[in-house]
Write a protein that holds these residues in place. Structure first.
Motif, mmCIF file in Angstrom:
data_model
loop_
_atom_site.group_PDB
_atom_site.id
_atom_site.type_symbol
_atom_site.label_atom_id
_atom_site.label_comp_id
_atom_site.label_asym_id
_atom_site.label_seq_id
_atom_site.Cartn_x
_atom_site.Cartn_y
_atom_site.Cartn_z
ATOM 1 N N VAL A 361 0.854 -1.185 0.000
ATOM 2 C CA VAL A 361 0.000 0.000 0.000
ATOM 3 C C VAL A 361 0.895 1.242 0.000
ATOM 4 C CG1 VAL A 361 -1.856 1.234 1.165
ATOM 5 C CG2 VAL A 361 -1.769 -1.276 1.253
ATOM 6 N N SER A 362 0.844 1.995 -1.093
ATOM 7 C CA SER A 362 1.644 3.217 -1.237
ATOM 8 C C SER A 362 0.743 4.420 -1.031
ATOM 9 C CB SER A 362 2.289 3.266 -2.628
ATOM 10 O OG SER A 362 3.192 2.186 -2.808
ATOM 11 N N THR A 363 1.143 5.333 -0.151
ATOM 12 C CA THR A 363 0.310 6.471 0.198
ATOM 13 C C THR A 363 1.118 7.759 0.242
ATOM 14 O OG1 THR A 363 0.659 6.098 2.561
ATOM 15 C CG2 THR A 363 -1.281 5.070 1.572
ATOM 16 N N ALA A 364 0.404 8.856 0.003
ATOM 17 C CA ALA A 364 0.938 10.204 0.179
ATOM 18 C C ALA A 364 -0.255 11.124 0.353
ATOM 19 C CB ALA A 364 1.781 10.629 -1.014
ATOM 20 N N ALA A 365 -0.307 11.814 1.507
ATOM 21 C CA ALA A 365 -1.468 12.641 1.833
ATOM 22 C C ALA A 365 -2.729 11.783 1.735
ATOM 23 C CB ALA A 365 -1.518 13.861 0.925
#
Length: 415
Positions: A361-365
């Motif tokens: 799971v890749s996240t940003a903001a």
């Protein structure tokens, strides 16, 4: 504000090999790359990362003159033509700066070199290579020379530097050099070749923007070969720490390592490796030929790099037909990356972690992408929240699969 490097995806080329110039007479070969720039643009990259192009004795890493194009590749006019062609296509140029060592024929005062004793030939060398003489980075004249070289080529069209064997240079040297270069080139980007050790600490001490992410490179192919996604998960957690310190240069192949298609023990897992590369943080780099599934074994012997630094044909039409499906796979995944540029700074963490199955799971903001990898012999239904997500890419984009179920040896990306 985002820098251009936050949107960068490089196509790495080793020009002396690409143009078949290693053992050739002087000639104007650098401009052969111009005929491949549209191929690179169609691949989806935004930058051209060049191996050594400066006058050298043999393979380019034994430099003789950093201010002169290698005669086997051409001259300043050839550089200007390539730089202009890249600029016309919106491609950034990243140069290879070999500033830890030089060739034995490099003309400089004796105090420019590190010494091991009083005799004239008592010169320190790089990792046992007699032909690579180590520079003395405590010498102010060496610092001034490196600053001059960096500035010269940045003024002539380069956008940044990959600093070869950066790990062998005191990090304070890079900081001192960049303190002089950055005021004149505030948009320039500098990545250092660092293989082992504490990447964030080296970034902090050196002032570099980036390092080469060898730890992640190894974890990608090794976890696929060994059926051990725990290794990948561990490396990605460390990778998140690197992203706190800079923007690492990520890759699954380069000029110094065995080709990915050769390294993998199961051809079905090449797409898995690429899915990881293009959905985790960093500035991805694709080594020329990898996008065509080239094979090549790196060997520890004289000439052992030749198999991974081959000549390319005159143009894309001359490539073998078997590689184009892999090229199109790269296009699809690079296209996904470009539609989600926030991935450059994303943090990635595993869910549903098992030996042969992982949800990354890749996240940003408030952004999120989920990459599902299955290298086992049976289908896997992942326990992961997919609310608001849709199937963006997979190993078989034509099939009808549920969002959370991935077939044997398959992968999916949900965005």
């Amino acid at each position: 504000m985002r820098r251009w490097s936050d949107h960068s995806i490089f196509w790495q080329v080793y020009p002396l090999g690409f143009t078949d110039a290693l053992n050739a007479a002087p000639g104007h070969r650098l401009t052969r790359l111009v005929d491949w720039l549209d191929y690179a643009v169609e691949l989806g990259v935004s930058g051209l990362q060049l191996g050594p192009i400066f006058a050298a004795e043999t393979h380019g890493y034994d430099t003789l003159d950093h201010l002169r194009i290698d005669p086997r590749l051409g001259d300043d006019a050839d550089w200007d033509e390539l730089a202009a062609a890249c600029r016309d296509r919106g491609l950034r140029l990243l140069l290879d700066g070999v500033f830890n060592h030089v060739g034995r024929g490099f003309k400089a005062p004796e105090h420019w070199f590190r010494r091991t004793g009083p005799a004239p030939d008592d010169l320190a060398v790089f990792e046992g290579h007699h032909g690579l003489v180590a520079l003395n980075h405590d010498e102010p004249e060496v610092l001034a020379y490196v600053v001059q070289v960096m500035d010269h080529w940045l003024r002539r069209g380069a956008s940044g530097w990959r600093l070869d064997a950066a790990y062998a240079v005191p990090p304070g040297f890079w900081r001192a050099a960049l303190d002089q270069v950055r005021p004149h080139h505030p948009e320039a980007w500098f990545t250092g070749e660092v293989i082992h050790g504490d990447y964030p600490a080296y970034l902090a001490a050196s002032g570099l923007d980036s390092i080469t992410q060898y730890e992640l490179w190894k974890a990608i192919w090794s976890s696929l070969n060994d059926g051990n996604f725990f290794e990948l998960a561990w490396s990605l957690e460390r990778h998140n720490g690197v992203l706190e310190a800079g923007l690492p240069l990520t890759f699954v192949g380069n000029h110094d390592v065995t080709r990915l298609a050769t390294r993998l023990t199961d051809d079905r897992h090449l797409g898995h490796a690429l899915a990881v590369l293009f959905t985790v943080g960093g500035a991805p780099s694709v080594y020329y030929g990898d996008e065509q599934a080239f094979r090549g074994l790196k060997e520890d012997r004289p000439g052992g790099d030749d198999a991974v630094r081959p000549a390319f044909p005159a143009g894309p039409a001359d490539l073998a037909p078997f590689g184009w499906p892999v090229y199109r796979l790269h296009q699809r995944l690079i296209g996904l990356r470009r539609r989600h540029p926030w991935l450059a700074r994303a943090r990635t963490r595993p869910q549903h972690l098992a030996n042969t199955a992982v949800a990354l799971v890749s996240t940003a903001a408030d952004e999120r992408i989920v990459t599902l990898l299955n290298t086992g012999d049976t289908a896997v239904t992942f326990s992961v929240d997919v609310t608001g997500l849709a199937l963006a890419e997979s190993d078989n984009p034509g099939d009808a699969r549920t969002l959370t179920t991935v077939p044997p040896h398959g992968w999916s990306i949900l965005a």
